[in-house]
Design an enzyme around this catalytic site. Structure first.
Site, PDB file in Angstrom:
ATOM      1  N   TYR A  31       0.848  -1.198   0.000  1.00 51.84           N
ATOM      2  CA  TYR A  31       0.000   0.000   0.000  1.00 51.84           C
ATOM      3  C   TYR A  31       0.883   1.247   0.000  1.00 51.84           C
ATOM      4  CZ  TYR A  31      -3.555   3.401   1.302  1.00 51.84           C
ATOM      5  OH  TYR A  31      -4.405   4.480   1.314  1.00 51.84           O
TER       6      TYR A  31
ATOM      7  N   ASP B 124       9.206   3.413   0.479  1.00 50.22           N
ATOM      8  CA  ASP B 124       8.110   4.181   1.064  1.00 50.22           C
ATOM      9  C   ASP B 124       8.296   4.103   2.579  1.00 50.22           C
ATOM     10  OD1 ASP B 124       5.756   4.997   2.223  1.00 50.22           O
ATOM     11  OD2 ASP B 124       4.464   4.121   0.680  1.00 50.22           O
TER      12      ASP B 124
ATOM     13  N   LYS C  22       3.032  11.327   7.161  1.00 47.66           N
ATOM     14  CA  LYS C  22       2.614  11.099   8.555  1.00 47.66           C
ATOM     15  C   LYS C  22       3.402  11.932   9.580  1.00 47.66           C
ATOM     16  CE  LYS C  22       0.433   6.782   7.458  1.00 47.66           C
ATOM     17  NZ  LYS C  22      -0.990   6.632   7.455  1.00 47.66           N
TER      18      LYS C  22
HETATM   19  C1  LIG Z   1       3.157   3.112   3.541  1.00 47.97           C
HETATM   20  C2  LIG Z   1       2.175   4.178   3.187  1.00 47.97           C
HETATM   21  N1  LIG Z   1       2.394   4.931   2.091  1.00 47.97           N
HETATM   22  C3  LIG Z   1       1.549   5.904   1.735  1.00 47.97           C
HETATM   23  C4  LIG Z   1       0.424   6.161   2.475  1.00 47.97           C
HETATM   24  C5  LIG Z   1      -0.520   7.228   2.047  1.00 47.97           C
HETATM   25  O1  LIG Z   1      -0.448   8.314   2.890  1.00 47.97           O
HETATM   26  P1  LIG Z   1      -1.688   9.333   2.984  1.00 47.97           P
HETATM   27  O2  LIG Z   1      -2.790   8.601   3.670  1.00 47.97           O
HETATM   28  O3  LIG Z   1      -1.132  10.482   3.762  1.00 47.97           O
HETATM   29  O4  LIG Z   1      -2.037   9.709   1.598  1.00 47.97           O
HETATM   30  C6  LIG Z   1       0.160   5.420   3.624  1.00 47.97           C
HETATM   31  C7  LIG Z   1      -1.045   5.688   4.434  1.00 47.97           C
HETATM   32  O5  LIG Z   1      -1.419   4.958   5.317  1.00 47.97           O
HETATM   33  C8  LIG Z   1       1.057   4.390   3.987  1.00 47.97           C
HETATM   34  O6  LIG Z   1       0.842   3.622   5.066  1.00 47.97           O
END
Ligand SMILES: Cc1ncc(COP(=O)(O)O)c(C=O)c1O
Length: 458
Positions: free
Chosen positions: A157, A256, A283
């Protein structure tokens, strides 16, 4: 949620009895928000709890119930709620305006703090979400290499833009390589021309795809550990193996670290010494306000220099707004190595306690995790892939959701999928309190397990 088993009925009845104001608010919300909802991850049946206030590691809901917060807005609130330094920074900035439509010095101050910590990030640019961060990191990789395809992991994700809506839930077909498929309504199948899917912890699958799409792949993107899929840890050598494959096949490696940044001062890249070419962040770097960032090698990021002829374009009305930057600076500064060691230690104790609680209750289950992250699995099999998690979920009846609800009844707020994460205001006392509730919830669920999922009885 239909209610047929007496345990389920009891849990649901208690939930409804103690959250009548939330139920009323949920009804009101349905007029202008479809189903009363604007964020999937925070919705659950019969209706979610409406919160009114957060303080440190506690939350108070509309009915005055208090909770220990083990959800922390899905890890963004690493310092819990209303942390004094973050609140002061927001207040100080808010009275000077929330955004100027011009650069502000807080932008490079926060960027400096982050680039000093993350060995793979020489320079970065801010976005407003982790979704945008991964989107821009992927786009940067394509623009830099001139190649179209991004290789992601099955079950990975990275937010909700079109290019990431592929195999967020893993392929269970049993085929040698995951079969790529688009998951979200409205995302065109043409996305599949630009996304390939391999398996986490399976370097052979990565190499097979690198070979089969030779010359077309711009980058491999992965979380260093797979958080959303169920906190699946990288096997020994997996990340280094990805780095080697990326180098051998001339593709970029993107980490990520939207979530994993919290695990070490230098993120997972600092911890392991495996450096990506590009990194997506979000975050905690916004101190609780909306944020994201993408960054990496100086030679790649230099192409975003706006003074450069034919440089790469990147815009956004709220990018680097001083309110978020001020909160982010306070958040990152407060996340000292000592603070990280503190929550990591508590996290290890929490996971151990969860495992003991399952054993005491005579039920099959355990927590995976690392540092301040934990994920509860209703199985005792080793979890090495996103598919493993979906497979146990298919056999666990409604256990994850009933556990979530019973924990709410007992004053523990966690993510409904089974993710727990800790915040720096927590102490051993809150861990003990949560574990006591966890144990009580398991004993409450035991008759349900015996009837609905007997394979989980020991
Ligand atoms: C690993 C990861 N990447 C990207 C995102 C996306 O971030 P956002 O919800 O701020 O768009 C999340 C959100 O939970 C995430 O856990």
């Amino acid at each position: 949620m239909s209610s047929e088993h007496p345990v389920k009925e009891q849990i649901l009845a208690r939930y409804i009895a103690r959250t009548s104001k939330s139920r009323g608010l949920d009804q009101q919300a349905k007029t202008s928000l479809p189903g009363g909802d604007t964020r999937w991850a925070t919705y659950h049946l019969p209706y979610p709890v409406y919160m009114l206030r957060g303080e440190g590691c506690t939350l108070t809901d509309a009915d005055g119930n208090r909770y220990l917060d083990f959800q922390n807005n899905y890890t963004s609130l690493v310092h819990g709620h209303a942390h004094p330094a973050i609140t002061a920074a927001i207040q100080e900035q808010a009275v000077k305006s929330v955004v100027y439509g011009a650069p502000a010095e807080q932008q490079f101050q926060l960027a400096d703090l982050i680039t000093k910590r993350l060995p793979g990030v020489d320079q970065l640019r801010f976005t407003n979400s982790g979704t945008e961060a991964s989107m821009m990191a992927m786009r940067a990789a394509r623009a830099f290499t001139g190649k179209p395809v991004i290789l992601k992991m099955d079950g990975g994700y990275h937010g909700s833009h079109d290019m990431t809506e592929v195999n967020i839930t893993p392929d269970l077909s049993g085929s040698r390589l995951p079969i790529p498929r688009v998951e979200a309504d409205g995302v065109p199948d043409s996305v599949l021309e630009a996304v390939a899917v391999a398996r986490f912890n399976d370097l052979e699958s990565v190499e097979t795809i690198l070979n089969s799409k030779s010359g077309k792949i711009a980058a491999i993107i992965t979380e260093p550990l797979m958080n959303t899929a169920g906190i699946i840890l990288p096997d020994e050598g997996f990340l280094r193996g990805l780095r080697e494959l990326a180098d051998r096949y001339g593709v970029l490696l993107i980490f990520d670290e939207v979530v994993t940044l919290r695990l070490d001062e230098g993120g997972y890249q600092g911890k392991t010494g495996v450096l990506p070419d590009l990194t997506a962040l979000g975050k905690l770097i916004g101190g609780g306000l909306p944020v994201g960032a993408f960054g990496g090698r100086a030679d790649i990021m230099a192409l975003y220099d706006p003074a450069r002829p034919n440089g790469f374009h990147h815009s956004g009305t709220f990018n680097g707004n001083p309110l978020t930057m001020a909160a982010g600076i306070a958040s990152v500064k407060a996340l000292t190595p000592q603070a990280i060691a503190h929550i990591n230690q508590l996290g290890a104790e929490f996971r151990r306690g969860v495992d003991e609680a399952f054993a005491e209750a005579g039920l099959r289950g355990y927590a995976t995790g690392e540092g301040s992250l934990a994920y509860v699995h209703w199985t005792t099999e080793k979890i090495t892939s996103a598919a493993d998690v979906v497979r146990w979920k298919q056999k666990a009846a409604e256990l994850p959701r009933l556990l979530h609800m019973e924990l709410l009844n007992l004053g523990i707020f966690a993510a409904n999928r089974g993710l727990f994460n800790l915040s720096t205001p927590m102490t051993r006392q809150e861990i003990d309190q949560a574990l006591e509730a966890f144990r009580a919830a398991l004993f409450m669920l035991k008759p349900y397990v015996a009837d609905q999922a007997p394979h989980l009885m020991i």
